[in-house]
Design a protein around this motif. Structure first.
Motif, PDB file in Angstrom:
ATOM      1  N   SER A 171       0.807  -1.224   0.000  1.00 24.95           N
ATOM      2  CA  SER A 171       0.000   0.000   0.000  1.00 24.95           C
ATOM      3  C   SER A 171       0.838   1.271   0.000  1.00 24.95           C
ATOM      4  O   SER A 171       0.331   2.360  -0.278  1.00 24.95           O
ATOM      5  CB  SER A 171      -0.927   0.007   1.221  1.00 24.95           C
ATOM      6  N   SER A 172       2.138   1.154   0.298  1.00 29.66           N
ATOM      7  CA  SER A 172       2.997   2.340   0.352  1.00 29.66           C
ATOM      8  C   SER A 172       3.558   2.729  -1.014  1.00 29.66           C
ATOM      9  O   SER A 172       4.280   3.722  -1.122  1.00 29.66           O
ATOM     10  CB  SER A 172       4.155   2.101   1.333  1.00 29.66           C
ATOM     11  N   LEU A 173       3.257   1.962  -2.064  1.00 31.44           N
ATOM     12  CA  LEU A 173       3.753   2.285  -3.395  1.00 31.44           C
ATOM     13  C   LEU A 173       3.306   3.692  -3.788  1.00 31.44           C
ATOM     14  O   LEU A 173       2.172   4.088  -3.516  1.00 31.44           O
ATOM     15  CB  LEU A 173       3.224   1.270  -4.417  1.00 31.44           C
ATOM     16  N   GLY A 174       4.207   4.419  -4.440  1.00 26.47           N
ATOM     17  CA  GLY A 174       3.933   5.811  -4.784  1.00 26.47           C
ATOM     18  C   GLY A 174       2.958   6.011  -5.914  1.00 26.47           C
ATOM     19  O   GLY A 174       3.273   6.714  -6.890  1.00 26.47           O
ATOM     20  N   VAL A 175       1.782   5.440  -5.822  1.00 27.38           N
ATOM     21  CA  VAL A 175       0.718   5.655  -6.804  1.00 27.38           C
ATOM     22  C   VAL A 175      -0.597   5.754  -6.042  1.00 27.38           C
ATOM     23  O   VAL A 175      -0.945   4.854  -5.270  1.00 27.38           O
ATOM     24  CB  VAL A 175       0.685   4.535  -7.868  1.00 27.38           C
ATOM     25  N   LYS A 176      -1.311   6.861  -6.252  1.00 26.50           N
ATOM     26  CA  LYS A 176      -2.525   7.095  -5.479  1.00 26.50           C
ATOM     27  C   LYS A 176      -3.665   7.556  -6.395  1.00 26.50           C
ATOM     28  O   LYS A 176      -3.439   8.246  -7.397  1.00 26.50           O
ATOM     29  CB  LYS A 176      -2.279   8.180  -4.414  1.00 26.50           C
ATOM     30  N   ALA A 177      -4.878   7.178  -6.032  1.00 21.61           N
ATOM     31  CA  ALA A 177      -6.070   7.640  -6.734  1.00 21.61           C
ATOM     32  C   ALA A 177      -6.605   8.873  -6.020  1.00 21.61           C
ATOM     33  O   ALA A 177      -6.903   8.830  -4.826  1.00 21.61           O
ATOM     34  CB  ALA A 177      -7.129   6.546  -6.754  1.00 21.61           C
ATOM     35  N   ASP A 178      -6.688   9.986  -6.739  1.00 24.51           N
ATOM     36  CA  ASP A 178      -7.288  11.208  -6.208  1.00 24.51           C
ATOM     37  C   ASP A 178      -8.680  11.307  -6.827  1.00 24.51           C
ATOM     38  O   ASP A 178      -8.882  11.963  -7.845  1.00 24.51           O
ATOM     39  CB  ASP A 178      -6.425  12.409  -6.582  1.00 24.51           C
ATOM     40  N   GLY A 179      -9.609  10.579  -6.238  1.00 20.23           N
ATOM     41  CA  GLY A 179     -10.920  10.441  -6.860  1.00 20.23           C
ATOM     42  C   GLY A 179     -10.874   9.330  -7.890  1.00 20.23           C
ATOM     43  O   GLY A 179      -9.888   8.595  -8.011  1.00 20.23           O
ATOM     44  N   ASP A 180     -11.934   9.205  -8.670  1.00 24.25           N
ATOM     45  CA  ASP A 180     -12.018   8.103  -9.632  1.00 24.25           C
ATOM     46  C   ASP A 180     -11.198   8.333 -10.888  1.00 24.25           C
ATOM     47  O   ASP A 180     -10.790   7.368 -11.551  1.00 24.25           O
ATOM     48  CB  ASP A 180     -13.481   7.864 -10.035  1.00 24.25           C
ATOM     49  N   TYR A 181     -10.902   9.589 -11.231  1.00 21.75           N
ATOM     50  CA  TYR A 181     -10.312   9.848 -12.538  1.00 21.75           C
ATOM     51  C   TYR A 181      -9.041  10.699 -12.505  1.00 21.75           C
ATOM     52  O   TYR A 181      -8.686  11.332 -13.498  1.00 21.75           O
ATOM     53  CB  TYR A 181     -11.365  10.475 -13.462  1.00 21.75           C
ATOM     54  N   THR A 182      -8.359  10.678 -11.390  1.00 21.15           N
ATOM     55  CA  THR A 182      -7.050  11.331 -11.299  1.00 21.15           C
ATOM     56  C   THR A 182      -6.084  10.365 -10.625  1.00 21.15           C
ATOM     57  O   THR A 182      -6.372   9.848  -9.530  1.00 21.15           O
ATOM     58  CB  THR A 182      -7.116  12.643 -10.495  1.00 21.15           C
ATOM     59  N   LEU A 183      -4.960  10.128 -11.264  1.00 20.36           N
ATOM     60  CA  LEU A 183      -3.942   9.217 -10.737  1.00 20.36           C
ATOM     61  C   LEU A 183      -2.666  10.013 -10.497  1.00 20.36           C
ATOM     62  O   LEU A 183      -2.155  10.672 -11.419  1.00 20.36           O
ATOM     63  CB  LEU A 183      -3.675   8.080 -11.730  1.00 20.36           C
ATOM     64  N   VAL A 184      -2.125   9.928  -9.299  1.00 23.48           N
ATOM     65  CA  VAL A 184      -0.911  10.668  -8.949  1.00 23.48           C
ATOM     66  C   VAL A 184       0.213   9.674  -8.668  1.00 23.48           C
ATOM     67  O   VAL A 184       0.080   8.778  -7.828  1.00 23.48           O
ATOM     68  CB  VAL A 184      -1.136  11.558  -7.713  1.00 23.48           C
ATOM     69  N   VAL A 185       1.325   9.830  -9.394  1.00 22.96           N
ATOM     70  CA  VAL A 185       2.476   8.935  -9.259  1.00 22.96           C
ATOM     71  C   VAL A 185       3.657   9.734  -8.717  1.00 22.96           C
ATOM     72  O   VAL A 185       3.996  10.796  -9.246  1.00 22.96           O
ATOM     73  CB  VAL A 185       2.858   8.301 -10.608  1.00 22.96           C
ATOM     74  N   THR A 186       4.281   9.214  -7.675  1.00 23.72           N
ATOM     75  CA  THR A 186       5.445   9.864  -7.079  1.00 23.72           C
ATOM     76  C   THR A 186       6.684   9.005  -7.323  1.00 23.72           C
ATOM     77  O   THR A 186       6.714   7.826  -6.965  1.00 23.72           O
ATOM     78  CB  THR A 186       5.253  10.057  -5.567  1.00 23.72           C
ATOM     79  N   LEU A 187       7.707   9.600  -7.939  1.00 18.80           N
ATOM     80  CA  LEU A 187       8.969   8.918  -8.213  1.00 18.80           C
ATOM     81  C   LEU A 187      10.022   9.331  -7.192  1.00 18.80           C
ATOM     82  O   LEU A 187       9.966  10.433  -6.634  1.00 18.80           O
ATOM     83  CB  LEU A 187       9.463   9.256  -9.622  1.00 18.80           C
TER      84      LEU A 187
END
Length: 541
Positions: free
Chosen positions: A150-166
């Motif tokens: 669950s700590s992977l740097g990928v998160k859903a900001d609502g149903d249609y926005t995906l935020v990826v952290t490198l």
């Protein structure tokens, strides 16, 4: 990605990976709304987290769609993500998803990407492609069991926005998200089918231009059927693509010439020469390299560099490509495929200049072989050369058997097995020498060179070199934002791999094939998924 050794292609790649195969007589061919395509090996999987070969990637990327999709000239186009933003420091990607559906009618949301990515990096999945996520925050720690999935740097900001952290900038990240391991996956579907997920076309769900039908997991026919739930279904002009497996190049070409196939791969100089000058002949470029891998774990004496160099020097690559393959493939100039990456107008292979690792000199080979045997305290060794059971695979092992048996004290035998079996045996270290192949997943030398770091999942022979590891790591970390230093790191890494003969590159492939004039718009890519049917059309001629 892994290729199959057929007579060109797709060899892990040797015999043209994808062939158009057909439906019957000429009248049926003209009226059919389906493209008929052949492939030279059975399909291994439809599980995006577990796929490793070009055929599985091709099927997945035609039946599913990622955030972005491959386009011509090393570009990417919008996919499920209609747009995206990148932060100034290059570490945060925000993808804005369009409204789209799975083939079961359920919506595709950002959560499906989060789940798919987490499933791939989860050690329990044992994905060989999880290394591609190494720049995503916490991916490495998750892979080592030191952090929760669950700590992977990928998160859903609502149903249609995906935020990826490198963790650091990655210049080729946009190419990665076009690939199968980065596809969305429905958690509900994966849980529903459990261990059967991805092992047949029914226990799946699809969000791409086509959906798979008719694949039971071991059979030799299946169909890419137009997916009416695809958001852009109105732009898909063919009813689908009917696939069949045909390992024999002569049989495949006969299917083509009798009108029972729309396309056929060509094997050898005779078949290629027959169509020389014909408008039906094409040779799509592939950024791939076939190479011989040494199993240093199973055969510790192969840790000796002189033995590895002797084996490589005993192989006349020009004779092999000219007379054994005869399809236009070129002798290896190194490990990284030529024509894929340039800096300041100079090709990577020219900068690396590693001819010592791909030269032919039987006299020198015999000297090094004798020296190596003495160093390891052996008078003789017996090895089997493992390859596919295709035409090209069999011809390759026959050629290598003849060439390597010229080394005094070395007895080599051929071992040819189905493509899927060869992949499994390679991954499990069940080989002495194996003919492997790699097609670049994206247009950067790291796509090749990352395979042979000490802990890489594709380093099946277990070759190790600390300096090589350091250089590849530097290219991915401290030098990732410095193009000149990063290039120099990778050039030096290639030189070390070749000078130490970690592997023995054999050739760079081409894909000679003939295609019926009625087929238009099929796209081929040198890197990533090799083929795309979304823009294909059929005419009556």
């Amino acid at each position: 990605m892994k290729f199959k050794t057929v007579v060109k292609l797709s060899a892990v790649g040797a015999a043209s990976a994808f062939l158009l195969a057909a439906c019957g007589n000429q009248s049926r061919e003209s009226s059919s709304k389906y493209i008929n395509w052949q492939t030279s090996s059975q399909l291994p999987t439809l599980d995006a987290s577990k796929a490793t070969d070009n055929l599985s990637f091709a099927m997945l990327n035609n039946s599913n769609e990622g955030l972005l999709v491959n386009a011509k000239d090393n570009k990417v186009n919008p996919g499920v993500a209609k747009s995206y933003d990148v932060s100034k420091d290059g570490k945060t990607y925000t993808f804005h998803l369009r409204h789209s559906n799975w083939s079961n009618g359920k919506p595709v949301t950002a959560k499906d990407f989060v789940y798919g990515w987490q499933r791939t990096v989860d050690p329990k999945t044992a994905s060989q492609y999880s290394y591609l996520f190494d720049h995503v925050q916490n991916a490495d720690a998750i892979g080592k069991g030191k952090a929760p999935v669950s700590s992977l740097g990928v998160k859903a900001d609502g149903d249609y926005t995906l935020v990826v952290t490198l963790t650091q900038p990655q210049s080729y990240f946009k190419y990665l998200v076009t690939m199968a391991p980065f596809l969305p996956q429905s958690e509900a579907v994966v849980n529903k089918y459990g261990s059967s997920y991805g092992t047949n076309s029914d226990d799946m769900v699809y969000n791409g231009p086509f959906k798979m039908t008719g694949w039971k997991g071991t059979n030799d026919t299946w169909t890419l059927q137009k997916n009416n739930k695809y958001y852009n279904a109105s732009k898909i002009k063919v009813a689908g693509v009917k696939y069949s497996v045909e390992k024999d190049a002569n049989t495949a070409l006969n299917q083509y010439e009798t009108g029972a196939a729309d396309e056929s791969f060509l094997s050898g100089a005779q078949q290629v020469g027959k169509y020389k000058g014909s408008k039906e002949l094409s040779s799509p470029k592939v950024a791939s390299t076939f190479y011989l891998e040494f199993n240093e774990k199973k055969n510790p004496e192969l840790k000796n560099a002189n033995l590895r160099k002797a084996i490589s020097l005993a192989v006349n690559r020009k004779e092999y490509t000219d007379h054994t393959l005869g399809d236009g493939s070129i002798p290896a100039v190194g490990y990284v495929s030529p024509g894929m990456s340039k800096r300041n107008g100079k090709d990577f292979t020219a900068d690396a200049g590693t001819t010592s690792g791909v030269s032919y000199n039987l006299s020198e080979a015999k000297k090094l072989w004798a020296k190596g045997l003495k160093e390891v305290g052996k008078k003789s060794v017996n090895y089997a050369v493992l390859s596919d059971d295709t035409d090209a695979g069999k011809k390759t092992t026959e050629f290598l058997e003849t060439a390597l048996n010229k080394l005094p004290g070395l007895k080599v035998s051929a071992q040819n097995v189905p493509f899927k079996t060869r992949l499994t045996r390679s991954q499990n270290g069940q080989f002495d020498l194996v003919v492997s192949a790699w097609g670049a997943d994206f247009p950067d030398p790291i796509s090749f060179l990352s395979l042979f770091t000490s802990d890489a999942s594709y380093n099946n022979g277990k070759w190790k070199n600390a300096q090589y590891d350091q250089l590849v790591n530097a290219a991915e970390t401290k030098d990732s934002n410095n193009a000149a230093k990063r290039w120099d790191d990778l050039v030096k890494a290639e030189q070390i791999l070749m000078n130490d003969q970690g592997i023995a590159p054999l050739y760079h492939q081409v894909q000679p094939q003939v295609v019926k004039p009625r087929v238009h718009g099929v796209q081929y890519f040198a890197t990533g998924s090799p083929i795309d049917f979304r823009d294909a059309t059929l005419s009556k001629k």
